[in-house]
Scaffold this active site. Structure first.
Site, PDB file in Angstrom:
ATOM      1  CB  SER A  58      -0.904   0.025   1.237  1.00 24.10           C
ATOM      2  OG  SER A  58      -1.540   1.284   1.368  1.00 24.10           O
ATOM      3  CE1 TYR A  77      -3.378  -2.621   5.632  1.00 27.03           C
ATOM      4  CE2 TYR A  77      -2.868  -0.361   5.009  1.00 27.03           C
ATOM      5  CZ  TYR A  77      -3.242  -1.647   4.660  1.00 27.03           C
ATOM      6  OH  TYR A  77      -3.455  -1.964   3.329  1.00 27.03           O
TER       7      TYR A  77
END
Length: 215
Positions: free
Chosen positions: A113, A140
């Site tokens: 990401s 994350y």
């Protein structure tokens, strides 16, 4: 990948959902929990017995997890996120490496990401074309940064393979409650393109639909 001549195994920890997804895609269901050594070993053994090799490995398992508030996050919360997002990718890659080494043109795609980009984190306003809105999430985001480094290390030690990290962008999936503006097909585009590259393709990079993503 379906329709390109590949036999696609759809790994899923929920066997019922895995079978449903595989049936819809025309693939083969493969029970697989990336956090469990025995499950991963069994999955690799099944692919070895049925196919004898693996041409493409896509490490797509990921969770938002807990521990995303940098003020309140505990080490245990962050560790739980890493168990899937980082250690899971390492666990699967390690088990499937012998099958990839049996391929003439092995490829690994790690789904990362742009939230894991240190460059973007340092100056989000400079990269609004890549990531229009920057979200702070300790567990994350740092797990995706770690996955990027894992990708780079595998690429350096396995030069015959094409090993890259990709950023599918903000895609509407269960991971984000289907809030992403992109469709699954749009998000999957970069994954499929990198999965189908030939031996002359790049390795050890980080790519999105519009090109390279800063580390």
């Amino acid at each position: 990948m379906i329709g390109t001549g590949h036999t696609v195994y759809v790994g899923a920890r929920d066997e019922r959902l895995g079978e449903k997804a595989a049936a819809e895609l025309g693939g083969r269901p493969l029970p697989l929990d990336v956090t469990d050594d025995d499950s991963v070993s069994a999955a690799a053994e099944r692919v070895r017995a049925e196919a004898g090799r693996l041409d493409v490995l896509v490490n797509n398992a990921g969770v938002i997890g807990l521990g995303n508030d940098a003020h309140d996050a505990t080490a245990e919360q962050v560790r739980m996120t890493y168990e899937t997002n980082v250690f899971g990718a390492i666990r699967v890659t390690h088990s499937f490496l012998p099958l990839l080494e049996a391929s003439e043109a092995p490829v690994i795609v790690n789904v990362s990401s742009s939230l894991g980009s240190l460059g973007i984190a340092g100056d989000p306003e400079q990269f609004t074309s890549i990531l229009p809105v920057y979200y702070s999430a300790l567990a994350y985001n740092s797990s995706k940064a770690a996955l990027n480094m894992v990708t780079a290390q595998y690429a350096r030690t396995h030069p015959r393979m094409r090993i890259n990290a990709v950023d599918p962008g903000h895609t509407a999936t269960d991971l984000n409650g289907h809030t992403g503006p992109q469709t699954v097909a749009e998000g999957a585009d970069i994954i499929v393109r990198m999965a189908l590259m030939d031996t002359n393709g790049p390795t050890g990079g980080f790519f999105g639909n519009s090109g390279p993503v800063p580390w």
